[in-house]
Design a protein around this motif. Sequence first.
Motif, PDB file in Angstrom:
ATOM      1  N   CYS A 511      33.955  -5.313 -27.532  1.00 56.86           N
ATOM      2  CA  CYS A 511      32.850  -5.324 -26.557  1.00 56.86           C
ATOM      3  C   CYS A 511      33.398  -5.186 -25.142  1.00 56.86           C
ATOM      4  O   CYS A 511      32.807  -4.506 -24.286  1.00 56.86           O
ATOM      5  N   LEU A 567      29.652 -10.609 -20.119  1.00 58.35           N
ATOM      6  CA  LEU A 567      29.441 -10.425 -21.550  1.00 58.35           C
ATOM      7  C   LEU A 567      29.219 -11.766 -22.233  1.00 58.35           C
ATOM      8  O   LEU A 567      30.027 -12.708 -22.088  1.00 58.35           O
ATOM      9  N   GLU A 569      29.515 -12.197 -25.334  1.00 63.51           N
ATOM     10  CA  GLU A 569      30.489 -12.334 -26.414  1.00 63.51           C
ATOM     11  C   GLU A 569      31.734 -13.113 -25.976  1.00 63.51           C
ATOM     12  O   GLU A 569      32.442 -13.700 -26.810  1.00 63.51           O
TER      13      GLU A 569
END
Length: 622
Positions: A511, A567, A569
């Motif tokens: 990602c 992000l 993630e």
Amino acid sequence: MGKRFRFIRRQIKKAGPRTVILLIIVPLLFCFFALFAVDNYLKIRYEMIHVEDAMKAAELSKEFDDYLDKVEMLVVTSAEGVEYLVDQGADHDTIHKYLEIQSADRSNVVMEDTDGLYGYIDGEYNDGYNWTPYEGYDPTQRIWYKEAVDADGNIVMVEPYVDARTKALIVTVTKALESGTDVVAADIDLSGFQRLTNTLADNYNDHDIMVMDAKGNVIACSVKGEAGLNYQTDDKQSRRDFYASWQKSNQSYFVTTIEGEKYLISLQDIKYGWTAFTITNVNILFKTLGHFAILSVIVIALLTIFIIALIILMAGRLIKAQDDYESLEAMANIYITLYKIDMEEDSFEQLFCHEYKVAAVVGEKRTEAARIIWDAMREVTEQRNLEEVLEFTDLKTLNERMKGKETISIEFLNYEHLWFRGRFVAVERNKDGSLKTALWAVEMIDDEKRYRDRLQYLAETDQLTGINNRGSGEKKIRKLMRVGKGGMFILFDADKFKSINDTFGHDAGDCVLVAIADTMKHSFRERDIVMRLGGDEFAVFAPGVLGKEDGDPIIRRFIEAIEKINLEEIKGRQISISLGVAFYQPDDTFSFENLYKRADDCTYESKKIPGCAVTYFTKWYE
């Protein structure tokens, strides 16, 4: 000659054993022999006319199918758009605006033949060209609505009828949406089909052309006053006989009588159950039969020799016509247009043409080949490719470009953004090797081209991030350096990327890489070369940026964009990168490897600084 005799024997065999016996055993019955010979002559003539007419009917069918495909695409794409708006809960005005836009932006091919799009959507009549229905107008009772609903989502071509608004004779292309009650349609004036028919009929001289649907409605006809009639129910017996003969015939042609004259009718199927007819007056053949019979009584011997010679000649011509037809039909499946050019006379011969815009430019012209080809290519070539195509089709330079070559080709986009390939082929050369005659052929390669481009994209693109991979990126940079194109080379990687993978997992690491690549796409220019070298290492080459003064604002803007990446993630952890920048001047001669090393050394220095940092290679200044 043997092939001709075998063909004649087959024709005699078709005539039956009784005729053969009469021909061989009873030569004294010369009248029967004469009739037999003439009968075979007429069959051959019919076959020759049919072969020619079948080619013309096939060309007409192709023209109509192309036209109908574009009409169909107009309605299908608009129906899909309306379907989407309905699914999104769009109101009447929004759908109306969409139909207005689609109506205004419709294809040039059907622009003159239709006012635009309309339909019955979400319980209301909606008209893209703003016609106000008269009081009591109920769209659900109109034939275009009923037939669309009955077609279970299939597109329908409604048979000709008089439009309630214009009172003109039209056909309607209509399609029901998934709801089964919403319908989108477009009225097509028959004048468009009539234009196609008249254009082809003008090229055929002594042949008339007609298009009819399965119910006997005449869609278009080169004979004035026939369009709009129904041959199945018409008051004239000859028209009803024509329709009846067609329905009874199980061949690709039949013979019928119209107002005392005999006609050979060749036919070819079109979409929506329509049929194209090529109509040829063959009454003169029957007059020839009478004259021939009289002459045979007077001079049977001479007539017999003449008939045999004529049959052999006609058999040869028919065989050649059949061979030519099969060859041309095979070529027509590949090429859209094919012309034979006389380079010395600047003239050309049209072998076939299935592109209506080219046909409109060429017309009956057969001289000034260089100018006509240019004019035709201007009509069909997309603007961005036009200069290159005109340079390629310049006949003045063709001899030089084809020295030692049998063929040259070019790929280009046409006005519909489809890929085509144009090709010159050497046919005959003079003693000095210069071209005497050449073929100019154009074929559609859209599927092939897009497949090749897809393979090239896969070969050149990093599959995770969608930017250039190392091989393709380096190749493009090396090419620019070879031609003296200077620029800024940026090399960087993500700081502590291993820690991200170890802490959050490899999916989270992916990602991060994708986010960095997306930021590169938005931060740099379209002409800049952005690439992933592997792992967490990336590079950029910005052509034309030759010094720190120009490059620093670009770098700072990119770093700011990187620092804004957030992000989920990696739980909002800030991404930082270490950049090294080196410049290649237009007069530099060192290699890509040296350029890479300079930037790599700078990247190493940047890694000593916490957070996002950039180091420029400045030794070349000194």
